[in-house]
Design a protein around this motif. Structure first.
Motif, mmCIF file in Angstrom:
data_model
loop_
_atom_site.group_PDB
_atom_site.id
_atom_site.type_symbol
_atom_site.label_atom_id
_atom_site.label_comp_id
_atom_site.label_asym_id
_atom_site.label_seq_id
_atom_site.Cartn_x
_atom_site.Cartn_y
_atom_site.Cartn_z
ATOM 1 N N VAL A 1 0.807 -1.285 -0.308
ATOM 2 C CA VAL A 1 0.064 0.119 -0.348
ATOM 3 C C VAL A 1 1.413 1.618 -0.258
ATOM 4 O O VAL A 1 0.559 2.093 -0.757
ATOM 5 C CB VAL A 1 -0.880 0.090 1.285
ATOM 6 C CG1 VAL A 1 -1.670 1.386 1.572
ATOM 7 C CG2 VAL A 1 -2.117 -1.147 1.094
ATOM 8 N N ARG B 1 1.243 4.087 -3.044
ATOM 9 C CA ARG B 1 1.103 5.298 -2.993
ATOM 10 C C ARG B 1 2.145 6.352 -3.328
ATOM 11 O O ARG B 1 1.963 7.404 -2.386
ATOM 12 C CB ARG B 1 0.224 5.971 -2.022
ATOM 13 C CG ARG B 1 -1.500 5.063 -1.149
ATOM 14 C CD ARG B 1 -2.042 5.149 -0.061
ATOM 15 N NE ARG B 1 -2.188 6.155 0.134
ATOM 16 C CZ ARG B 1 -3.146 7.153 -0.616
ATOM 17 N NH1 ARG B 1 -3.666 6.907 -1.692
ATOM 18 N NH2 ARG B 1 -3.376 8.308 0.264
ATOM 19 N N ILE C 1 -6.036 4.918 3.103
ATOM 20 C CA ILE C 1 -6.785 4.201 1.957
ATOM 21 C C ILE C 1 -8.283 4.981 2.397
ATOM 22 O O ILE C 1 -8.655 5.911 1.561
ATOM 23 C CB ILE C 1 -6.877 3.028 1.755
ATOM 24 C CG1 ILE C 1 -5.331 3.028 1.471
ATOM 25 C CG2 ILE C 1 -8.090 2.924 0.738
ATOM 26 C CD1 ILE C 1 -5.027 3.491 0.675
ATOM 27 N N PRO C 2 -8.992 3.998 3.450
ATOM 28 C CA PRO C 2 -10.595 4.803 3.311
ATOM 29 C C PRO C 2 -10.760 6.438 3.595
ATOM 30 O O PRO C 2 -11.729 7.324 2.794
ATOM 31 C CB PRO C 2 -11.312 4.441 4.920
ATOM 32 C CG PRO C 2 -10.178 2.917 5.344
ATOM 33 C CD PRO C 2 -8.657 3.761 4.007
ATOM 34 N N ILE D 1 -10.094 7.827 0.171
ATOM 35 C CA ILE D 1 -11.152 7.684 -0.734
ATOM 36 C C ILE D 1 -12.586 8.584 0.232
ATOM 37 O O ILE D 1 -13.400 9.413 -0.895
ATOM 38 C CB ILE D 1 -11.516 6.151 -0.562
ATOM 39 C CG1 ILE D 1 -10.646 5.740 -1.390
ATOM 40 C CG2 ILE D 1 -13.397 6.074 -1.356
ATOM 41 C CD1 ILE D 1 -11.092 3.820 -0.525
ATOM 42 N N VAL E 1 -7.296 5.750 -5.846
ATOM 43 C CA VAL E 1 -7.022 4.599 -5.315
ATOM 44 C C VAL E 1 -6.633 4.313 -6.035
ATOM 45 O O VAL E 1 -7.622 3.363 -6.364
ATOM 46 C CB VAL E 1 -7.697 4.938 -4.127
ATOM 47 C CG1 VAL E 1 -6.418 3.337 -3.411
ATOM 48 C CG2 VAL E 1 -7.313 5.802 -2.385
ATOM 49 N N SER E 2 -6.071 3.535 -6.759
ATOM 50 C CA SER E 2 -5.773 2.627 -7.285
ATOM 51 C C SER E 2 -5.712 1.026 -7.005
ATOM 52 O O SER E 2 -5.993 0.845 -5.365
ATOM 53 C CB SER E 2 -3.798 2.267 -7.876
ATOM 54 O OG SER E 2 -3.478 1.723 -6.934
ATOM 55 N N LEU E 3 -6.294 -0.116 -7.798
ATOM 56 C CA LEU E 3 -5.821 -1.153 -7.854
ATOM 57 C C LEU E 3 -5.407 -2.043 -7.142
ATOM 58 O O LEU E 3 -5.873 -3.510 -6.204
ATOM 59 C CB LEU E 3 -7.259 -2.044 -9.050
ATOM 60 C CG LEU E 3 -7.308 -3.195 -8.647
ATOM 61 C CD1 LEU E 3 -8.926 -3.216 -8.068
ATOM 62 C CD2 LEU E 3 -7.752 -3.931 -10.065
ATOM 63 N N ILE F 1 -5.914 -0.881 -3.251
ATOM 64 C CA ILE F 1 -6.820 -1.836 -2.266
ATOM 65 C C ILE F 1 -6.143 -3.477 -2.164
ATOM 66 O O ILE F 1 -6.730 -3.972 -1.342
ATOM 67 C CB ILE F 1 -8.341 -1.569 -3.472
ATOM 68 C CG1 ILE F 1 -8.413 -0.242 -3.594
ATOM 69 C CG2 ILE F 1 -9.025 -2.769 -2.521
ATOM 70 C CD1 ILE F 1 -9.048 -0.291 -4.567
ATOM 71 N N VAL G 1 -3.944 -3.997 0.859
ATOM 72 C CA VAL G 1 -4.662 -3.810 2.281
ATOM 73 C C VAL G 1 -5.747 -5.063 2.405
ATOM 74 O O VAL G 1 -5.607 -5.619 3.379
ATOM 75 C CB VAL G 1 -6.293 -2.507 1.111
ATOM 76 C CG1 VAL G 1 -7.435 -2.817 2.894
ATOM 77 C CG2 VAL G 1 -5.658 -0.733 1.427
ATOM 78 N N LEU G 2 -6.466 -5.936 1.118
ATOM 79 C CA LEU G 2 -7.220 -7.105 1.215
ATOM 80 C C LEU G 2 -5.981 -8.015 1.671
ATOM 81 O O LEU G 2 -5.702 -8.886 2.940
ATOM 82 C CB LEU G 2 -7.214 -7.124 -0.380
ATOM 83 C CG LEU G 2 -8.676 -6.399 -0.671
ATOM 84 C CD1 LEU G 2 -9.225 -7.556 -1.739
ATOM 85 C CD2 LEU G 2 -10.324 -6.586 0.051
#
Length: 300
Positions: A143, A147, A270-271, A274, A280-282, A285, A288-289
């Motif tokens: 992440v 960024r 990140i949230p 948004i 925010v790029s894929l 995300i 984050v997952l």
């Protein structure tokens, strides 16, 4: 059920809560750090937190606890290494690299803390816990790297920032293991351990400031009521509250797990990004997952 979960995983929940607070505070400290040197900033925020902790202990009526000299010594050394040196190095890394790159280097601290706890405390983690730490750190680093694209600092700043960032990670990992050694299996209140660590770190900073012959001019920004209020509120959250939560996490869960969850600060950005309309790029995300899967393993 929710209450039972909070009790069973109070160490893990405390670590994540501290990470959330540090995520917000790191951004604010960049602005504050442009007006105060890392040493002065670290000392002033620590002093504010010490006053708040003493007031809290007075209100609780627990000002004279029963703590062994060994525990006091471990916590004092933890404060010297983790706060006196580690936090000062981190602020210097923030100034040189910015919040995101400084946090990348912070990701070295959790596995380092886990290895140190294994060697010095014989604190063995299950395979799933090691996998959780690894996935959490990989996701967080992913992440941050995603960024951090943009203008780079001058090469001299990058080298200086990297060196201080690694020193900060070493200091925080060592401080965490020393705190864990003092807190695990004892009745020491995390409020008290926070106070001892901050006082120890403050004493180191006083000596450091005297050696550098800092003048009253270094404190000039504190004359601004608005700046002082911002610093006080940020110190309340990031030093008083977050360090208290960190000590709770180190008391109730393994050092490596506590450090890994405390290092998830970038995930909370990140949230917020948004919500503010930032794209925010894929890949971010996905990072984050991956980290969330690691966190799930640590809670499992």
């Amino acid at each position: 059920m929710a209450l039972s979960f909070l009790i069973d995983f109070r160490g893990e929940v405390a670590a994540l809560s501290a990470a959330l607070i540090w995520a917000i505070a790191s951004v604010i400290y960049i602005g504050i750090g442009r007006q105060l040197s890392p040493l002065v900033l670290n000392f002033v925020k620590g002093l504010i937190a010490i006053v708040l902790l003493i007031l809290t202990l007075l209100l609780k009526g627990g000002l004279l606890p029963q703590i062994s000299l060994t525990a006091v010594g471990l916590l004092f050394l933890s404060g010297v290494v983790g706060i006196g040196f580690g936090d000062t190095a981190y602020f210097e890394a923030l100034n040189c690299l910015g919040a995101r790159r400084a946090l990348v280097l912070e990701s070295v601290a959790p596995p380092l803390a886990a290895v140190m706890a294994l060697v010095f405390l014989q604190e063995r983690l299950a395979v799933g816990a090691w996998a959780g730490i690894a996935l959490t750190i990989v996701g967080v680093t992913w992440v941050i790297i995603e960024r951090t694209q943009g203008t780079l600092q001058p090469q001299s700043h990058r080298w200086r920032g990297t060196a201080f960032g690694l020193l900060a990670a070493l200091g925080q990992a060592s401080g965490a293991v020393l705190s864990r050694a003092a807190l695990a299996g004892t009745t020491i209140d995390p409020l008290w351990s926070s106070l001892i660590r901050l006082v120890a770190g403050g004493l180191v900073l006083v000596i450091w400031l005297l050696l550098q012959r800092r003048t009253v001019q270094d404190l000039k920004p504190l004359r601004s009521p608005r700046f002082l209020l911002l610093l006080t509120v940020t110190a309340f959250a990031s030093t008083y509250l977050a360090i208290w939560l960190q000590q709770i996490s180190l008391k109730y869960t393994a050092a490596g797990i506590a450090q890994a969850l405390s290092a998830t600060s970038p995930l909370f950005v990140i949230p917020l990004a948004i919500a503010l309309g930032e794209k925010v790029s894929l890949r971010a995300i996905v990072g984050v997952l991956v980290a969330i899967i690691g966190i799930w393993l640590l809670f499992s």
